[in-house]
Design a protein around this motif. Structure first.
Motif, PDB file in Angstrom:
ATOM      1  N   GLN A   1     -19.924  88.454  22.756  1.00  0.00           N
ATOM      2  CA  GLN A   1     -21.187  88.164  22.081  1.00  0.00           C
ATOM      3  C   GLN A   1     -21.378  86.664  21.855  1.00  0.00           C
ATOM      4  OE1 GLN A   1     -20.484  90.712  18.701  1.00  0.00           O
ATOM      5  NE2 GLN A   1     -21.749  92.364  19.519  1.00  0.00           N
ATOM      6  N   LYS A   2     -20.278  85.968  21.604  1.00  0.00           N
ATOM      7  CA  LYS A   2     -20.327  84.528  21.348  1.00  0.00           C
ATOM      8  C   LYS A   2     -20.852  83.774  22.557  1.00  0.00           C
ATOM      9  CE  LYS A   2     -17.250  80.629  20.291  1.00  0.00           C
ATOM     10  NZ  LYS A   2     -15.848  80.233  19.968  1.00  0.00           N
ATOM     11  N   TYR A   3     -20.426  84.168  23.758  1.00  0.00           N
ATOM     12  CA  TYR A   3     -20.785  83.435  24.967  1.00  0.00           C
ATOM     13  C   TYR A   3     -21.949  84.059  25.739  1.00  0.00           C
ATOM     14  CZ  TYR A   3     -16.591  80.664  24.254  1.00  0.00           C
ATOM     15  OH  TYR A   3     -15.639  79.821  23.721  1.00  0.00           O
TER      16      TYR A   3
ATOM     17  N   GLU B   1     -29.470  88.243  26.283  1.00  0.00           N
ATOM     18  CA  GLU B   1     -28.672  88.932  27.306  1.00  0.00           C
ATOM     19  C   GLU B   1     -28.040  90.200  26.731  1.00  0.00           C
ATOM     20  OE1 GLU B   1     -24.613  88.204  30.012  1.00  0.00           O
ATOM     21  OE2 GLU B   1     -25.396  86.639  28.691  1.00  0.00           O
ATOM     22  N   HIS B   2     -28.103  91.271  27.522  1.00  0.00           N
ATOM     23  CA  HIS B   2     -27.435  92.511  27.113  1.00  0.00           C
ATOM     24  C   HIS B   2     -25.947  92.389  27.403  1.00  0.00           C
ATOM     25  CE1 HIS B   2     -26.562  96.712  26.416  1.00  0.00           C
ATOM     26  NE2 HIS B   2     -26.028  96.806  27.622  1.00  0.00           N
TER      27      HIS B   2
END
Length: 370
Positions: free
Chosen positions: A45-47, A52-53
Motif C-alpha cells: 500500500q505504501k508504494y 491504484e488497486h
C-alpha cells in the motif's frame, strides 16, 4: 497400578509435555508469520500509485511456497498433507491482508465449492452462482475477486459452457485445481430400505456413473438437474427420490449414503479453473491457455499446431468449438506447458497472432500443486 502401567504413564507424560511445548512454539511462529503478512500488505500500500488497486493475492507466489513445502518435507506426514496445512495458514494470513470473495458454480455443496476451498483455503468468502456465465459476471463486475469454474472431467471430457464463455470474456485464467471426484447415492435416512423411483444428478455425474446405474438401477428414471447440490436438495424433499452427489452435499441436506463411491472410474478427476481480472507472473512451473480461430482452408489445423512442434512445446490439451463467424469454422482451445512470457514461447504466440483469424491468450498460470 502395575509396574507396566506406571512405566506407560510416565513415558506418555514426557511425550505429551513435549507436544505441548512444540504446540506453543508452532503457535508463536504462526502468529509471527501472520504479522509478517500484515507488513507485506503495508509495504504494497505504501508504494502503490494513487488510485491504484493493490493486488494482495499472488497465485505464482503461493504456488512457489507450496512447492517448497513439499520439496523440503521429510515426513512422516505426506507431502500433500503438509502442503494442505500450509495452504490453510496462508489462507488465514491472506485474509489479514485482504479478505477474498470467490464466486463458484453453486449452490452450496457442489464440487466447485470444494475446489474453491481446496485452492484458496477456508478463510475466503464463497458465493454460489446459478450458472457458469454468472460466475464470470460476478468477477467482471467486481463483486467477486475471483471465480472458480469446471473445465474438464477425466471421464466425460470438456465442459463446453466454460470454453464458450471465454470467447467474450476479458478475464484471465489465474490458476487450476484438480479434484478427485467421488459420487455417492444419497437418500433420506427414512428411505434407505425403500425402493428408489427416480435419481437426480448433474448430467456429467450421471455420465460418470452410467455403468454402475445400468447394473444396479437400470429401470429407474434418471433426471438431470443444474447441480449435484440441487439434486441433493430435491432428494431431501421428495419421497422415493435419490441423488448422486458428494459427501459434503449429504451433510448439508441431511442425507445418508445408500451406496458410496459409485463412479465408474476410480481415478475420476475434474479440473477447475480460477478466473480473475489480472494476469499472473511466471512461477517456474506454469501452463498457458489460448484461443485460436483459424481460416477454413486445407491445412488450417496444421498451421496452428506446427509452431508448437518446431519450438518443442508440449501441448496438454486441444479442444475445438464451433465459431460464431460462420458454418464449419472452428475455435481451438489449446493448453500447453510454459508461461507466455518465456523466451521460447513468446515468438510462437506472436506467430499464431499473425496466421489466425482471431487469437486470445486466456492466461498463464501455475500448474496445480494440490
Amino acid at each position: 497400578m502395575s509396574e507396566t502401567a506406571i512405566g506407560e504413564a510416565q513415558e506418555l507424560e514426557i511425550l505429551r509435555n513435549k507436544i505441548d511445548s512444540l504446540d506453543k512454539e508452532i503457535h508463536k511462529l504462526i502468529n509471527e508469520r501472520a504479522r509478517c503478512a500484515q507488513e507485506v500488505a503495508e509495504v504494497k500500500q505504501k508504494y502503490a500509485a494513487p488510485g491504484e488497486h493493490v493486488v494482495f493475492y499472488r497465485p505464482e507466489r503461493e504456488a512457489q511456497v507450496l512447492r517448497k513445502v513439499m520439496d523440503r518435507n521429510e515426513g512422516p506426514l505426506a507431502d500433500e498433507s503438509m502442503a494442505r496445512l500450509f495452504r490453510e495458514i496462508m489462507s488465514q494470513c491472506l485474509a489479514l491482508e485482504e479478505p477474498l470473495n470467490v464466486a463458484y458454480l453453486g449452490p452450496e455443496g457442489t464440487f466447485t465449492q470444494q475446489a474453491a476451498v481446496k485452492h484458496f483455503g477456508h478463510a475466503v468468502q464463497t458465493a454460489g452462482q446459478v450458472s457458469i456465465a454468472d460466475v464470470f459476471r460476478e468477477v467482471e463486475s467486481g463483486n467477486a475477486n475471483y471465480g472458480v469454474v469446471p473445465v474438464e472431467n477425466s471421464t466425460e471430457g470438456v465442459v463446453t459452457h466454460t470454453l464458450d464463455t471465454f470467447v467474450h470474456s476479458n478475464l484471465n485464467i489465474c490458476g487450476e485445481v484438480a479434484l478427485r471426484i467421488h459420487h455417492h447415492l444419497l437418500v433420506k435416512e427414512s428411505e434407505v430400505e425403500q425402493n428408489i423411483q427416480r435419481i437426480y444428478s448433474h448430467a456429467q455425474s450421471l455420465g460418470q456413473c452410467r455403468l454402475w446405474l445400468d447394473q444396479n438401477y437400470p429401470n429407474v428414471e434418471r433426471i438431470p438437474v443444474s447441480s449435484n447440490a440441487e439434486a441433493a436438495r430435491r432428494a431431501a424433499q421428495e419421497e422415493g427420490a435419490a441423488a448422486i452427489a458428494s459427501e459434503a452435499a449429504a451433510e448439508l441436506y441431511d442425507l445418508v449414503m445408500k451406496n458410496a463411491k459409485i463412479e465408474d472410474r476410480p481415478d475420476n478427476t475434474t479440473r477447475f479453473l480460477i478466473i480473475g481480472p489480472q494476469k499472473t507472473m511466471a512461477s517456474g512451473e506454469d501452463k498457458t491457455s489460448i484461443l485460436v480461430s483459424s481460416r477454413n482452408q486445407p491445412g488450417a489445423l496444421y498451421q496452428v499446431l506446427e509452431p508448437f512442434h518446431q519450438a518443442g512445446i508440449s501441448m496438454t490439451r486441444i479442444e475445438s468449438r464451433p465459431s460464431e463467424s460462420g458454418t464449419w469454422n472452428y475455435v481451438f482451445f489449446i493448453d500447453f506447458e510454459g508461461h507466455a512470457d518465456d523466451a521460447h514461447i513468446a515468438p510462437v504466440l506472436e506467430n499464431l497472432r499473425n496466421i489466425s483469424v482471431d487469437f486470445k491468450c486466456l492466461g498463464s498460470y501455475p500448474k496445480a500443486v494440490l
